[in-house]
Design an enzyme around this catalytic site. Structure first.
Site, mmCIF file in Angstrom:
data_model
loop_
_atom_site.group_PDB
_atom_site.id
_atom_site.type_symbol
_atom_site.label_atom_id
_atom_site.label_comp_id
_atom_site.label_asym_id
_atom_site.label_seq_id
_atom_site.Cartn_x
_atom_site.Cartn_y
_atom_site.Cartn_z
ATOM 1 N N ASP A 1 0.837 -1.202 0.000
ATOM 2 C CA ASP A 1 0.000 0.000 0.000
ATOM 3 C C ASP A 1 0.871 1.251 0.000
ATOM 4 O OD1 ASP A 1 -2.258 -1.543 0.019
ATOM 5 O OD2 ASP A 1 -2.759 -1.197 2.128
ATOM 6 N N GLY B 1 -3.532 -5.211 0.868
ATOM 7 C CA GLY B 1 -4.186 -6.248 0.058
ATOM 8 C C GLY B 1 -5.287 -6.852 0.919
ATOM 9 N N GLY C 1 -21.255 0.739 7.206
ATOM 10 C CA GLY C 1 -20.468 1.863 7.731
ATOM 11 C C GLY C 1 -20.751 2.120 9.189
ATOM 12 N N ASP D 1 -8.845 7.199 8.991
ATOM 13 C CA ASP D 1 -8.552 6.501 7.736
ATOM 14 C C ASP D 1 -9.359 5.205 7.719
ATOM 15 O OD1 ASP D 1 -7.478 5.256 5.536
ATOM 16 O OD2 ASP D 1 -5.443 5.075 6.339
ATOM 17 N N THR E 1 -9.280 2.943 5.364
ATOM 18 C CA THR E 1 -8.666 1.881 4.552
ATOM 19 C C THR E 1 -8.446 0.618 5.393
ATOM 20 O OG1 THR E 1 -7.440 3.687 3.521
ATOM 21 C CG2 THR E 1 -6.887 1.458 2.816
ATOM 22 N N GLY F 1 -12.893 -2.666 6.460
ATOM 23 C CA GLY F 1 -13.738 -3.781 6.015
ATOM 24 C C GLY F 1 -12.992 -5.104 6.162
ATOM 25 N N ASP F 2 -11.690 -5.071 5.943
ATOM 26 C CA ASP F 2 -10.896 -6.303 6.063
ATOM 27 C C ASP F 2 -10.753 -6.722 7.527
ATOM 28 O OD1 ASP F 2 -10.551 -6.206 3.319
ATOM 29 O OD2 ASP F 2 -8.758 -4.955 3.493
HETATM 30 O O1 RIB Z 1 -9.314 -3.026 1.666
HETATM 31 C C1 RIB Z 1 -8.156 -2.246 1.686
HETATM 32 C C2 RIB Z 1 -7.149 -2.824 0.761
HETATM 33 O O2 RIB Z 1 -7.619 -2.740 -0.562
HETATM 34 C C3 RIB Z 1 -5.834 -2.094 0.760
HETATM 35 O O3 RIB Z 1 -4.930 -2.624 1.678
HETATM 36 C C4 RIB Z 1 -5.388 -2.193 -0.691
HETATM 37 O O4 RIB Z 1 -4.210 -2.909 -0.854
HETATM 38 C C5 RIB Z 1 -6.533 -2.840 -1.452
HETATM 39 O O5 RIB Z 1 -6.341 -4.173 -1.697
#
Ligand code: RIB
Length: 313
Positions: free
Chosen positions: A16, A42, A226, A253, A255, A258-259
């Site tokens: 990233d 990722g 959300g 942030d 980012t 969701g993961d």
């Molecule tokens: O969900 C966030 C991820 O999406 C980031 O880490 C980026 O690499 C993309 O895969």
């Protein structure tokens, strides 16, 4: 804590490259960013890390490039206690990278260059499953070829594992894939995309939409909405859609939030928890991650993680 559960992630790795901005540039415009950060990301790897931090025995099935990032990934997985036996090194590809822009309100825009992630072949999945011991969960996303994910889900179901698909980034699904998926975990945007694409559904109310989609696809669903938390619907249980609320926090942030959710949910399910309990923890860990910048590096660990778990239950 519960027994050590086994989770295999068939998923991506990206480096990233995140720039924090005051505002997005216009077409043809060059602007100065405020801050830059490089980190491991990722969707697949982020979810694997979250599940591993919670205590799962995680195996990563992915493909890295034969470059310096590829080596950094192997070291990183090992440092995080994630099994690398089935990480493929793709000779002729670069490792995946993600260019990420984050606005002051924490929202992001991401462009991924998949590179080696596209080389995660059906053959590699078949070889992996010849050697993989029984797993509780097979978890995947859509940053690798769908044929390979499908093969992994077929093999996973054969070994008695529960399969979870986070359909991100949203794209049309292979016809067979949902047949082999036990749980589908989209966000609202991904759900709207799939519902329209697969069944022509355009219902705006997410509660109605999840109900209709899950019934047509005959699949258990958790939809993240959300700051409003997440919706749970299991079409074969005689219960309405349940909303599991989340805590309200100051966002820096989003980012990877969701993961964090998907990795935590997979861990909870693997541990034999009720889906609501798994969602409750997933909500807490996703909310925690948005208060810090970065993806994996924003995930709770050690004492802070234990504190959040204790607070949740
Ligand atoms: O969900 C966030 C991820 O999406 C980031 O880490 C980026 O690499 C993309 O895969």
């Amino acid at each position: 804590m519960s027994k050590q559960v086994k989770i295999t992630v068939i998923g991506s790795n990206m480096i990233d490259l995140t720039t924090f901005l005051r505002r997005f540039p216009q077409k043809g415009e060059t602007i100065f960013g405020k801050e830059f950060q490089q980190g491991f990301g990722g969707k697949g790897s982020n979810q694997a890390i979250m599940a591993s931090l919670l205590g799962a025995e995680v195996t990563m099935v992915t493909a890295v490039g034969k470059d310096s990032y590829g080596q950094e990934w192997l070291d990183h997985y090992q440092e995080e206690g994630i099994a690398t036996d089935f990480v493929k090194v793709a000779e002729d590809s670069h490792s995946g990278v993600a260019a990420i822009w984050v606005e002051p309100d924490g929202d992001n825009r991401i462009v991924i260059s998949s590179g080696a992630n596209d080389e995660l072949s059906v053959d590699h999945i078949q070889e992996t499953f010849e050697q993989l011991p029984p797993q509780d969960i097979i978890l995947s996303q859509l940053e690798n070829p769908q044929e390979s994910i499908l093969e992994g889900f077929k093999r996973g179901k054969k070994m008695g594992a529960t399969t979870i698909l986070n359909p991100a980034p949203a794209e049309p699904l292979l016809d067979e894939i949902l047949e082999y998926t036990d749980w589908l975990l989209p966000n609202e945007t991904e759900l709207a995309f799939l519902a329209k694409e697969m069944y022509g559904l355009t219902v705006e109310d997410p509660i109605e939409l999840v109900k209709e989609f899950a019934t047509l696809a005959n699949i258990n669903m958790v939809v993240t909405i959300g700051p409003a938390g997440a919706l749970l619907y299991m079409p074969n249980e005689n219960r309405p859609v349940v909303r599991v609320e989340t805590v309200s926090v100051k966002v820096k942030d989003t980012t990877g939030a969701g993961d964090a959710f998907c990795g935590s949910f997979a861990y909870g399910l693997a541990s034999g928890w009720e889906p609501e309990a798994a969602i409750k923890l997933a909500n807490v860990l996703a909310s925690d991650s948005v208060q810090k910048i970065g993806t994996q590096r924003a995930y709770a660990r050690d004492e802070h993680l234990q504190y959040l778990i204790k607070q949740t239950f």
